[in-house]
Structure formats: structure tokens, C-alpha cells
Design a protein around this motif. Structure first.
Motif, PDB file in Angstrom:
ATOM      1  N   LEU A   1       0.845  -1.190   0.000  1.00 18.77           N
ATOM      2  CA  LEU A   1       0.000   0.000   0.000  1.00 18.77           C
ATOM      3  C   LEU A   1       0.880   1.240   0.000  1.00 18.77           C
ATOM      4  O   LEU A   1       1.799   1.358   0.827  1.00 18.77           O
ATOM      5  N   VAL A   2       0.627   2.179  -0.923  1.00 18.10           N
ATOM      6  CA  VAL A   2       1.394   3.421  -0.989  1.00 18.10           C
ATOM      7  C   VAL A   2       0.427   4.597  -1.008  1.00 18.10           C
ATOM      8  O   VAL A   2      -0.728   4.462  -1.395  1.00 18.10           O
ATOM      9  N   MET A   3       0.919   5.765  -0.600  1.00 19.12           N
ATOM     10  CA  MET A   3       0.015   6.920  -0.546  1.00 19.12           C
ATOM     11  C   MET A   3      -0.040   7.633  -1.893  1.00 19.12           C
ATOM     12  O   MET A   3       0.917   7.634  -2.663  1.00 19.12           O
ATOM     13  N   SER A   4      -1.183   8.274  -2.148  1.00 16.88           N
ATOM     14  CA  SER A   4      -1.364   8.996  -3.407  1.00 16.88           C
ATOM     15  C   SER A   4      -0.700  10.359  -3.378  1.00 16.88           C
ATOM     16  O   SER A   4      -0.408  10.922  -4.425  1.00 16.88           O
ATOM     17  N   GLY A   5      -0.450  10.899  -2.177  1.00 14.43           N
ATOM     18  CA  GLY A   5       0.244  12.180  -2.088  1.00 14.43           C
ATOM     19  C   GLY A   5      -0.469  13.190  -1.218  1.00 14.43           C
ATOM     20  O   GLY A   5      -1.612  12.988  -0.800  1.00 14.43           O
ATOM     21  N   ASN A   6       0.217  14.282  -0.975  1.00 15.60           N
ATOM     22  CA  ASN A   6      -0.304  15.359  -0.135  1.00 15.60           C
ATOM     23  C   ASN A   6      -0.365  16.688  -0.877  1.00 15.60           C
ATOM     24  O   ASN A   6      -0.423  17.743  -0.251  1.00 15.60           O
ATOM     25  N   GLY A   7      -0.354  16.649  -2.206  1.00 14.29           N
ATOM     26  CA  GLY A   7      -0.316  17.891  -2.957  1.00 14.29           C
ATOM     27  C   GLY A   7      -1.348  17.999  -4.055  1.00 14.29           C
ATOM     28  O   GLY A   7      -1.123  18.685  -5.050  1.00 14.29           O
ATOM     29  N   GLY A   8      -2.486  17.330  -3.910  1.00  7.61           N
ATOM     30  CA  GLY A   8      -3.508  17.418  -4.945  1.00  7.61           C
ATOM     31  C   GLY A   8      -2.984  16.904  -6.273  1.00  7.61           C
ATOM     32  O   GLY A   8      -2.367  15.841  -6.330  1.00  7.61           O
ATOM     33  N   VAL A   9      -3.189  17.649  -7.339  1.00  6.29           N
ATOM     34  CA  VAL A   9      -2.746  17.219  -8.666  1.00  6.29           C
ATOM     35  C   VAL A   9      -1.358  17.726  -8.999  1.00  6.29           C
ATOM     36  O   VAL A   9      -0.890  17.579 -10.127  1.00  6.29           O
ATOM     37  N   GLY A  10      -0.681  18.325  -8.015  1.00  7.16           N
ATOM     38  CA  GLY A  10       0.606  18.929  -8.329  1.00  7.16           C
ATOM     39  C   GLY A  10       1.695  18.657  -7.331  1.00  7.16           C
ATOM     40  O   GLY A  10       1.987  17.504  -7.004  1.00  7.16           O
TER      41      GLY A  10
ATOM     42  N   ALA B   1      -1.768  14.331  13.953  1.00  6.69           N
ATOM     43  CA  ALA B   1      -1.012  14.133  12.719  1.00  6.69           C
ATOM     44  C   ALA B   1      -1.989  13.877  11.590  1.00  6.69           C
ATOM     45  O   ALA B   1      -3.114  13.432  11.810  1.00  6.69           O
ATOM     46  N   GLY B   2      -1.557  14.163  10.373  1.00 12.12           N
ATOM     47  CA  GLY B   2      -2.437  13.931   9.240  1.00 12.12           C
ATOM     48  C   GLY B   2      -1.668  13.877   7.946  1.00 12.12           C
ATOM     49  O   GLY B   2      -0.494  14.211   7.881  1.00 12.12           O
ATOM     50  N   GLY B   3      -2.346  13.439   6.903  1.00 12.01           N
ATOM     51  CA  GLY B   3      -1.734  13.355   5.591  1.00 12.01           C
ATOM     52  C   GLY B   3      -2.010  12.018   4.937  1.00 12.01           C
ATOM     53  O   GLY B   3      -2.580  11.105   5.531  1.00 12.01           O
ATOM     54  N   GLY B   4      -1.581  11.908   3.686  1.00 12.71           N
ATOM     55  CA  GLY B   4      -1.808  10.687   2.935  1.00 12.71           C
ATOM     56  C   GLY B   4      -1.183   9.464   3.564  1.00 12.71           C
ATOM     57  O   GLY B   4      -1.688   8.347   3.405  1.00 12.71           O
ATOM     58  N   GLN B   5      -0.091   9.660   4.312  1.00 14.01           N
ATOM     59  CA  GLN B   5       0.550   8.513   4.955  1.00 14.01           C
ATOM     60  C   GLN B   5      -0.350   7.905   6.025  1.00 14.01           C
ATOM     61  O   GLN B   5      -0.296   6.688   6.279  1.00 14.01           O
ATOM     62  N   GLN B   6      -1.195   8.707   6.671  1.00 18.37           N
ATOM     63  CA  GLN B   6      -2.122   8.175   7.669  1.00 18.37           C
ATOM     64  C   GLN B   6      -3.218   7.347   7.010  1.00 18.37           C
ATOM     65  O   GLN B   6      -3.607   6.294   7.508  1.00 18.37           O
ATOM     66  N   ALA B   7      -3.720   7.831   5.882  1.00 17.96           N
ATOM     67  CA  ALA B   7      -4.721   7.054   5.145  1.00 17.96           C
ATOM     68  C   ALA B   7      -4.137   5.722   4.694  1.00 17.96           C
ATOM     69  O   ALA B   7      -4.796   4.673   4.780  1.00 17.96           O
ATOM     70  N   THR B   8      -2.901   5.754   4.222  1.00 14.15           N
ATOM     71  CA  THR B   8      -2.249   4.532   3.751  1.00 14.15           C
ATOM     72  C   THR B   8      -2.061   3.538   4.887  1.00 14.15           C
ATOM     73  O   THR B   8      -2.308   2.333   4.742  1.00 14.15           O
ATOM     74  N   ALA B   9      -1.612   4.038   6.041  1.00  9.58           N
ATOM     75  CA  ALA B   9      -1.421   3.159   7.205  1.00  9.58           C
ATOM     76  C   ALA B   9      -2.742   2.548   7.648  1.00  9.58           C
ATOM     77  O   ALA B   9      -2.803   1.360   8.003  1.00  9.58           O
ATOM     78  N   ALA B  10      -3.813   3.337   7.647  1.00  6.89           N
ATOM     79  CA  ALA B  10      -5.123   2.822   8.055  1.00  6.89           C
ATOM     80  C   ALA B  10      -5.599   1.729   7.107  1.00  6.89           C
ATOM     81  O   ALA B  10      -6.094   0.676   7.535  1.00  6.89           O
ATOM     82  N   PHE B  11      -5.455   1.967   5.805  1.00 11.38           N
ATOM     83  CA  PHE B  11      -5.902   0.954   4.841  1.00 11.38           C
ATOM     84  C   PHE B  11      -5.031  -0.287   4.944  1.00 11.38           C
ATOM     85  O   PHE B  11      -5.517  -1.419   4.846  1.00 11.38           O
TER      86      PHE B  11
END
Length: 581
Positions: free
Chosen positions: A373-382, A494-504
Motif C-alpha cells: 500500500l502506498v500513498m497517493s500524495g499530499n499535494g492534490g494534482v501537483g 497528525a495527518g496526511g496521505g501517509q495516515q490514510a495509507t497506514a489505516a488501509f
């Protein structure tokens, strides 16, 4: 990864400052212009040593890919029949002709002669930060070697490391917890069913909240059936034992005094000094272990940098040593069934040859039965590390063309990429990364879902800013902000895409635990399942948008979208599905 079946994994080459001219025997492999941020300050010392990795083509990777899709497709008779380490290595071993050709070439030059690359290495200094590296702007190989060598690095690649903590903290600051937090909230799911969630989860996400939001209920993992989970850490960011205990005392008292395995890779460190300011992998470990306790967990601390081509807008970014980590884990006989990693860079800053080699390594993990599992990012489309509301986005290929910037490794088709949601009911976050790869075409498993989004939802919007034929991501999503965790000895948010990735990832580990308990193999590569029968156990997210590059960005819509993917998971439904496979 870059192994040649135990032959020439790492070649140490003495750099010579004298330029060796051999125009009749060498042909240029790669030639670049040094990024403007790096200044040539002179020739490298003649006795300077660089460890070079020489990557040979993987002769039968196409066959490995066929095996991967066969064992990952629930409709295939071979579903779940993952390959062994030896079987995978046999498929990706270089052709004997390649090994022989490279061995002969190295022997002829005694490895110490710089004519082997027909180049001169220089010292380059970063204008702003003062870092010094030894690199060249071009290298060559004899023409007969070109079919036998994919890449030689580090040679032409300029890099700096930017750690994750800026992105993590900016996400927390951007979303104050001024939402309804008293009583309960009834949430209507995609299939019309309802669930009740404590409203406090709007303001603070705890393990108890995740168990509600993910519909885990009372299900608990085993600590003895062989189920394991791993977290891959890079860039001198670590996991702290004492922080883990503080987290346990706060949210999971039964886990107090339990710990995790700390594995050092490629010069990685186990820094437990609270003054180090380098514990941004704490949230990842606390989230995954909080969900899967008492299943064992491993933190991989990987040292070194990966190759990098700088952006004009973002000269400093995370440069994770994915190749070094893959070399290590793929050499192990036993692997965790689930691995999470919360790192990313712009796809365009990772040289395509290196990115493809790393992505092929991820395919090996899937073929052996590991879900990555990897995160999609923390910067929207950029911008991977900037404010998605103000960033501008440009290509770094000399054209300086305005374009959305896909992320890597999120764009690799052999990983499961996780987007970000927030609040109850869940909506997409504006920082959730998403988009379309410029390196990989769209894989067949997501053709229907993505084609429908392009034709019915996007309908030509942002034409020219993205590749409509590229691998689309994310695949799924999960909660990402206001997690209650411990860092530097104190409880904080704490927050960010890495938290979503860890949860999934924690949820996937619980699914693997359930399959193991029923005598079934682990899930392995998830995407063919998620895009087919798994759809019925995912909750579609239809609100929110991911900004960036001076645009409103992509919006969450009915069906798959490039911000929350197929949606958020329902553990109870997924468990029933995977146990029926």
C-alpha cells in the motif's frame, strides 16, 4: 532489484579526473544538463570512490507479470497460488549473455579504469543548501553492451532529501478541528445501509474511531498464526519505541510493553533520541499496530537516496531509496503479508528507467503474496510537498510546459494507491493526490472504471494537462487527518496521505489474518480484486475535490475518481468476500 543473480550487485569504481576519450568504442547512454541549482565546482579527486549499481535487463519479466495477474485475479483458477522466492528469481534473472557481457567488460577494465564509462566526474554544489555530490552529465558504454545494461547509477542523477514532516504538519494546521464532535452521526453507505459513528471522530481520529469507520467491529488479529505487517521508512525518519508505548497507554492498554521489530537497511539507523526531530514514521507505526495488535510488525529503516531529476518548482523533495529497500526485502525467504509506505515524489523527478525497475520490484512482491500500500500524495494534482491551493506545475524536460504532476510510486500499476478522506460522513480532502501516469499505460484491471470517469465525468476538462491513457490513481481511500498519535514524547495530532495509507494497510492485514486463520493464502496484489468483486465492499465518496496547479483539480464523483479511487473500505463486507474466494 538491481541484482545480477549474485553477480556484480555493487561495483566500486575509482573516479579519475582525467577525461578518457574513446569515441570509437563507446556510445552515449545518457546525457543531461546539470540542474540550475547545482554548480560545477571542479573535478572530483582521483581517489574518490563511488558505489555504482549496474542493472541488467530482467529477461522474462513479461512472464512474471502474467503470473502476477493470474494469482491476483479472483476469476482465475490460479488465484492465490503465489510464487516462491526461487520461482520469482528464476523469472527475473538476467540472460546469461548479459551476465557474461558485463562480466567481460568489467574484467577488461579491472573495474578501476574510468574509461569503462568514458566520462569525467565533477563535484557539484547545491546553491541554496550547500550539499556537495560527485556526478557526471553524461556516460557511455560500448555499443555491444547497450542491450545488456538498463542503467548505471549514480552517475547523471542529482538529488537532495526533503523529509516528510513539513507536509505532515501543514496538513494538520490546514484542517482545524472545528466540526461537530458531540453525540453520534448516522452515515449512509453507498449500498443504502447505515452505520453509526461517534461524532468525536470528526475532531480526533483514534483507533476506536478507525474501527468504527472501517466497520471492523470486534474482530481481532492473532499474534501467533504467522500474519505480519511492515512499514517502510526512508529519508532519516524513524519510529520511536517510547512514543509507541505512550500511544498504547492512551488508546490500547492491552498492548503496553509490546513492541515492533526494527530492521536496518542500506545504512539505515535506529535513532531513539527525542532531540533528533526525525520521527515522522511514528504515526504510521502507531496506526498500523494499533489496528492489527497483536500481529507482529516490522519497521524498515532504509538509508541512502534514490536517483532524482530536479523540478524547476521543487528543487528539494523526498528521495526514497526504494531500490535499496527492494534489494533487501526481496532477498528474504519470508515477507510480511502487508506492507505500507507513506512516501512519494513527482513521477517526472524519478528517471524513467529507475522508476520502471523499482515498479518491477513491486510486482515481484505481489507475485510472492505481499500487498503493498502506498500513498497517493499530499499535494492534490501537483506539488508533492507544497500547498495545493497555490502551486504552479511545470515539466522538467526542458519544455517548461504547464502540466499536472503525477506521483511515484503511486503511479506504478503494481501497487495499491490510497487517497485521503476526512470527517464523518467522509469527503475527499483537497490535498489528496491523484492523476494519471506519464510512464505507464492504464492497466486492464481499471479500464472500465477509469474510462467511465473520463467519458462521463471529465469529458475533456483539463485536456493537455494530464495523460488520459496513463495508469490512473488512487485505487482506494481512507481517513487521513487529525489522528491522535504520540511524537517526541507527547500526544498530538497528525495527518496526511501517509495516515490514510497506514489505516488501509492495517485493514488489509486484518483481512490477511482472516484468510490465514481459514487456511487460505494471503491476498497479495489487491487491485484486480478491488476493481472486480471487491467493488461491492467499498463505499463510494462523491464529495470534495483535489486542487492544484492553479486549477480546482479533480472532483470526487460517483464511481472511480482520481482523488478517492473506488472509495473507502468496509472490513466486514470485505472479510466475507475474501473468505469466499
Amino acid at each position: 532489484m538491481f541484482k545480477m543473480c549474485s553477480v556484480v550487485l555493487l561495483t566500486f569504481v575509482v573516479v579519475r579526473s582525467a577525461y578518457a576519450v574513446v569515441p570509437h568504442t563507446h556510445k552515449i547512454v545518457e546525457s543531461v544538463v546539470a540542474p540550475s541549482e547545482w554548480i560545477n565546482v571542479g573535478s572530483a579527486p582521483a581517489d574518490h570512490i563511488i558505489p555504482l549499481r549496474i542493472a541488467l535487463p530482467q529477461a522474462n519479466f513479461a512472464a512474471l507479470e502474467e503470473h502476477l495477474y493470474a494469482v491476483s485475479d479472483p476469476a482465475h483458477e490460479r488465484y492465490g497460488a503465489h510464487l516462491s522466492k526461487a520461482e520469482v528469481e528464476a523469472l527475473v534473472a538476467p540472460h546469461p549473455d548479459s551476465v557474461s557481457a558485463v562480466d567481460t567488460w568489467l574484467s577488461e577494465h579491472g573495474i578501476l579504469n574510468k574509461r569503462m564509462l568514458d566520462t569525467t566526474f565533477k563535484i557539484f554544489k547545491h546553491k541554496k543548501h550547500g550539499d556537495e555530490i560527485v556526478r557526471t552529465t553524461r556516460y557511455s558504454l560500448p555499443p555491444h553492451l547497450h542491450p545488456h545494461v538498463e542503467l548505471v547509477q549514480p552517475t547523471t542523477l542529482f538529488s537532495r532529501v526533503r523529509r516528510r514532516r513539513e507536509a505532515v504538519h501543514s496538513v494538520v494546521q490546514a484542517y482545524p478541528r472545528d466540526v461537530r464532535s458531540a453525540g453520534t452521526i448516522t452515515v449512509t453507505r453507498s449500498d443504502g445501509s447505515t452505520m453509526t459513528v461517534d461524532a468525536s471522530c470528526n475532531a480526533t481520529v483514534t483507533i476506536a474511531c478507525l474501527r468504527q469507520l472501517l466497520n471492523i467491529g470486534d474482530y481481532r488479529a492473532s499474534g501467533t498464526n504467522g500474519n505480519q505487517i511492515g512499514v517502510a521508512g526512508y529519508s532519516e525518519e524513524y519510529a520511536n519505541y517510547e512514543d509507541q508505548q505512550i500511544f498504547y497507554r492512551d488508546q490500547l492498554p492491552e498492548a503496553v510493553n509490546s513492541s515492533f521489530t526494527y530492521t536496518l537497511v542500506n545504512g539505515g539507523k535506529n535513532d531513539q533520541n527525542f532531540n533528533s526531530d526525525e520521527y515522522q514514521d511514528d504515526p504510521d507505526m502507531q496506526t498500523v499496530l494499533g489496528l492489527v495488535f497483536p500481529s507482529p510488525g516490522t519497521f524498515y529503516s532504509t538509508g541512502g537516496k534514490g536517483p532524482w531529476i530536479e523540478d524547476s518548482d521543487t528543487p528539494a523533495d523526498t528521495v526514497a531509496a526504494y531500490g535499496a529497500w527492494l534489494d533487501f526485502v526481496l532477498a528474504q525467504e519470508k515477507l510480511p503479508q502487508t506492507i505500507s509506505t507513506g512516501y512519494e515524489s513527482h513521477e517526472q523527478t524519478i528517471p524513467e528507467a529507475y522508476a520502471r525497475r523499482v515498479c518491477a520490484g513491486f510486482a515481484q512482491l505481489g507475485a510472492r503474496g505481499t500487498s503493498l500500500l502506498v500513498m497517493s500524495g499530499n499535494g492534490g494534482v501537483g506539488d508533492a510537498n507544497g500547498d495545493p491551493r497555490t502551486q504552479s506545475c511545470w515539466t522538467n524536460d526542458g519544455r517548461h510546459k504547464r502540466q499536472f504532476l503525477p506521483a511515484f510510486p503511486a503511479s506504478c500499476p503494481f501497487v495499491t494507491t490510497v487517497g485521503s478522506t476526512m470527517y464523518v460522513p467522509e469527503v475527499a480532502t483537497e490535498f489528496s493526490g491523484g492523476g494519471f501516469s506519464n510512464y505507464w499505460n492504464r492497466p486492464s484491471y481499471q479500464n472500465n472504471a477509469v474510462a467511465e470517469y473520463l467519458t462521463k465525468q471529465l469529458r475533456g476538462t483539463y485536456a493537455g494537462l494530464y495523460n488520459p491513457n496513463g495508469r490512473a490513481y488512487p485505487d482506494v481511500a481512507a481517513q487521513s487527518i487529525n489522528f491522535r498519535i504520540a511524537i517526541y514524547g507527547e500526544l498530538t495530532a497528525a495527518g496526511g496521505g501517509q495516515q490514510a495509507t497506514a489505516a488501509f494497510a492495517g485493514l488489509v492485514s486484518l483481512l490477511n489474518n482472516a484468510r490465514i486463520e481459514h487456511g487460505k493464502p494471503p491476498l497479495g496484489f489487491l487491485n484486480p480484486f478491488l476493481y472486480s468483486s471487491g467493488l461491492t465492499a467499498l463505499n463510494d465518496i462523491t464529495s470534495g475535490s483535489a486542487q492544484g496547479c492553479g486549477t480546482p483539480g479533480f472532483s470526487a464523483t460517483a464511481g472511480w475518481d482520481p482523488i478517492t479511487g473506488l472509495g473507502t473500505p468496509d472490513f466486514s463486507k470485505l472479510k466475507d468476500l475474501v473468505l469466499a474466494l
